[in-house]
Enzyme design. Sequence first.
Site, PDB file in Angstrom:
ATOM      1  N   ASN A  51       0.876  -1.174   0.000  1.00  0.00           N
ATOM      2  CA  ASN A  51       0.000   0.000   0.000  1.00  0.00           C
ATOM      3  C   ASN A  51       0.911   1.222   0.000  1.00  0.00           C
ATOM      4  O   ASN A  51       1.496   1.565   1.020  1.00  0.00           O
ATOM      5  CB  ASN A  51      -0.905  -0.035   1.238  1.00  0.00           C
ATOM      6  CG  ASN A  51      -1.763   1.216   1.353  1.00  0.00           C
ATOM      7  OD1 ASN A  51      -1.842   2.018   0.412  1.00  0.00           O
ATOM      8  ND2 ASN A  51      -2.409   1.395   2.502  1.00  0.00           N
TER       9      ASN A  51
ATOM     10  N   LYS B 160       0.114   4.295  -0.365  1.00  0.00           N
ATOM     11  CA  LYS B 160      -0.481   5.512   0.204  1.00  0.00           C
ATOM     12  C   LYS B 160      -0.174   6.719  -0.694  1.00  0.00           C
ATOM     13  O   LYS B 160      -0.187   6.589  -1.912  1.00  0.00           O
ATOM     14  CB  LYS B 160       0.012   5.707   1.640  1.00  0.00           C
ATOM     15  CG  LYS B 160      -0.186   4.438   2.471  1.00  0.00           C
ATOM     16  CD  LYS B 160      -0.020   4.626   3.937  1.00  0.00           C
ATOM     17  CE  LYS B 160      -0.260   3.284   4.630  1.00  0.00           C
ATOM     18  NZ  LYS B 160      -0.263   3.354   6.071  1.00  0.00           N
TER      19      LYS B 160
ATOM     20  N   HIS C 271      -9.913   1.110   4.385  1.00  0.00           N
ATOM     21  CA  HIS C 271      -8.655   1.369   5.106  1.00  0.00           C
ATOM     22  C   HIS C 271      -8.917   2.389   6.217  1.00  0.00           C
ATOM     23  O   HIS C 271      -9.682   3.350   6.015  1.00  0.00           O
ATOM     24  CB  HIS C 271      -7.587   1.881   4.137  1.00  0.00           C
ATOM     25  CG  HIS C 271      -6.225   1.889   4.762  1.00  0.00           C
ATOM     26  ND1 HIS C 271      -5.827   2.865   5.640  1.00  0.00           N
ATOM     27  CD2 HIS C 271      -5.198   1.014   4.674  1.00  0.00           C
ATOM     28  CE1 HIS C 271      -4.599   2.585   6.064  1.00  0.00           C
ATOM     29  NE2 HIS C 271      -4.191   1.476   5.493  1.00  0.00           N
TER      30      HIS C 271
ATOM     31  N   GLU D 250      -7.255   4.807   7.265  1.00  0.00           N
ATOM     32  CA  GLU D 250      -6.965   6.209   6.911  1.00  0.00           C
ATOM     33  C   GLU D 250      -8.141   6.826   6.158  1.00  0.00           C
ATOM     34  O   GLU D 250      -8.450   8.008   6.320  1.00  0.00           O
ATOM     35  CB  GLU D 250      -5.655   6.279   6.112  1.00  0.00           C
ATOM     36  CG  GLU D 250      -4.463   6.093   7.039  1.00  0.00           C
ATOM     37  CD  GLU D 250      -3.210   5.526   6.398  1.00  0.00           C
ATOM     38  OE1 GLU D 250      -3.077   5.551   5.160  1.00  0.00           O
ATOM     39  OE2 GLU D 250      -2.352   5.038   7.168  1.00  0.00           O
TER      40      GLU D 250
ATOM     41  N   GLU E  47      -6.010  -4.764  10.243  1.00  0.00           N
ATOM     42  CA  GLU E  47      -4.965  -3.768  10.472  1.00  0.00           C
ATOM     43  C   GLU E  47      -5.273  -2.968  11.738  1.00  0.00           C
ATOM     44  O   GLU E  47      -6.033  -1.986  11.683  1.00  0.00           O
ATOM     45  CB  GLU E  47      -4.896  -2.797   9.294  1.00  0.00           C
ATOM     46  CG  GLU E  47      -4.527  -3.443   7.988  1.00  0.00           C
ATOM     47  CD  GLU E  47      -3.879  -2.444   7.037  1.00  0.00           C
ATOM     48  OE1 GLU E  47      -2.765  -2.719   6.580  1.00  0.00           O
ATOM     49  OE2 GLU E  47      -4.473  -1.389   6.785  1.00  0.00           O
TER      50      GLU E  47
ATOM     51  N   GLY F 205       1.999   2.258  10.666  1.00  0.00           N
ATOM     52  CA  GLY F 205       2.993   3.316  10.533  1.00  0.00           C
ATOM     53  C   GLY F 205       3.649   3.726  11.838  1.00  0.00           C
ATOM     54  O   GLY F 205       4.312   4.763  11.911  1.00  0.00           O
TER      55      GLY F 205
ATOM     56  N   SER G  20       2.858  -2.181  10.308  1.00  0.00           N
ATOM     57  CA  SER G  20       4.292  -2.279  10.574  1.00  0.00           C
ATOM     58  C   SER G  20       4.893  -3.655  10.241  1.00  0.00           C
ATOM     59  O   SER G  20       5.772  -4.133  10.933  1.00  0.00           O
ATOM     60  CB  SER G  20       4.602  -1.891  12.024  1.00  0.00           C
ATOM     61  OG  SER G  20       4.249  -0.530  12.237  1.00  0.00           O
TER      62      SER G  20
HETATM   63  P1  PGA Z   1       2.429   0.258   7.567  1.00  0.00           P
HETATM   64  O1  PGA Z   1       1.010   0.497   6.869  1.00  0.00           O
HETATM   65  O2  PGA Z   1       2.965  -1.056   7.032  1.00  0.00           O
HETATM   66  O3  PGA Z   1       3.266   1.425   7.163  1.00  0.00           O
HETATM   67  O4  PGA Z   1       2.188   0.171   9.026  1.00  0.00           O
HETATM   68  C1  PGA Z   1       0.104  -0.552   6.659  1.00  0.00           C
HETATM   69  C2  PGA Z   1      -1.170  -0.068   6.008  1.00  0.00           C
HETATM   70  O5  PGA Z   1      -1.650   1.034   6.358  1.00  0.00           O
HETATM   71  O6  PGA Z   1      -1.730  -0.720   5.129  1.00  0.00           O
END
Ligand code: PGA
Length: 252
Positions: A9, A11, A94, A96, A166, A172, A212
């Site tokens: 992903n 982003k 997601h 976000e 998630e 993140g 992560s």
């Molecule tokens: P990350 O993000 O691996 O940077 O924690 C995962 C995601 O949001 O899909």
Amino acid sequence: MRKPIIAANWKMYKNIAQTKEFCNQLKSLMVDNDAESIIFAPFTLLPTLTELLAGTQVAIGAQNFYPVEEGAYTGEISLMMLKDFAVSYVLVGHSERRVLFQEDDALIHQKILAAYDKGFSVILCCGETLEERELGKAKEKCINQIKNALQGLTEEQIAKVVIAYEPIWAIGTGKTATSEDAEDMIGAIRKFLMESFGAQIADRVRILYGGSVKPDNVGELMAQKNIDGALVGGASLEAESYNLLLRYKERM
Ligand code: PGA
């Protein structure tokens, strides 16, 4: 047998030059492996990825779309527009998008129906906040998100969905859920699928972990019985690191 998925992903990262560099490097590193690989990229990179990933094992995904045919929706992208590129997957729900852009369960449900109607595959995300986890409400939160997203879908549509668990506190932040915690939640999601839709469907649905994930911890996560793959943000941005994630078997 459920085919593993290692999804990137990206982003809101990368321009075209950076994407070209990534693809060329990945192609020089990548060997055949048994995982399905998908890159969820920003819209502006879809033409470049369509061109540079043609003939490779890597599928392309869109991070967003608006679930109506066309119309006065300034700034939005439709599924029909995504058909101009080699996009086979869409990402839905997601955290976000839920938190920063107020996407609710009703819109997420509508997005899944629209995506299936236009022939796309779907990764549906769910996850709890740290507060919800500490209050013992993590499973209830995730299962409700999934229930609301999948209501009224046919059995065939449910069996095809890919779920990504998630935990919001792990995205993140560098804090990964332990592989036991991830397995515990993903096992609970599979149990919910079994109780709601039967064993045949529960055995087919692929459930990923995200938050992560890195080359260092992917092997341990993938060794868990119910974890079928990973959705990776930060560690998917460099070709070298993404290639190591695809080769997770070497670290299991
Ligand atoms: P990350 O993000 O691996 O940077 O924690 C995962 C995601 O949001 O899909």
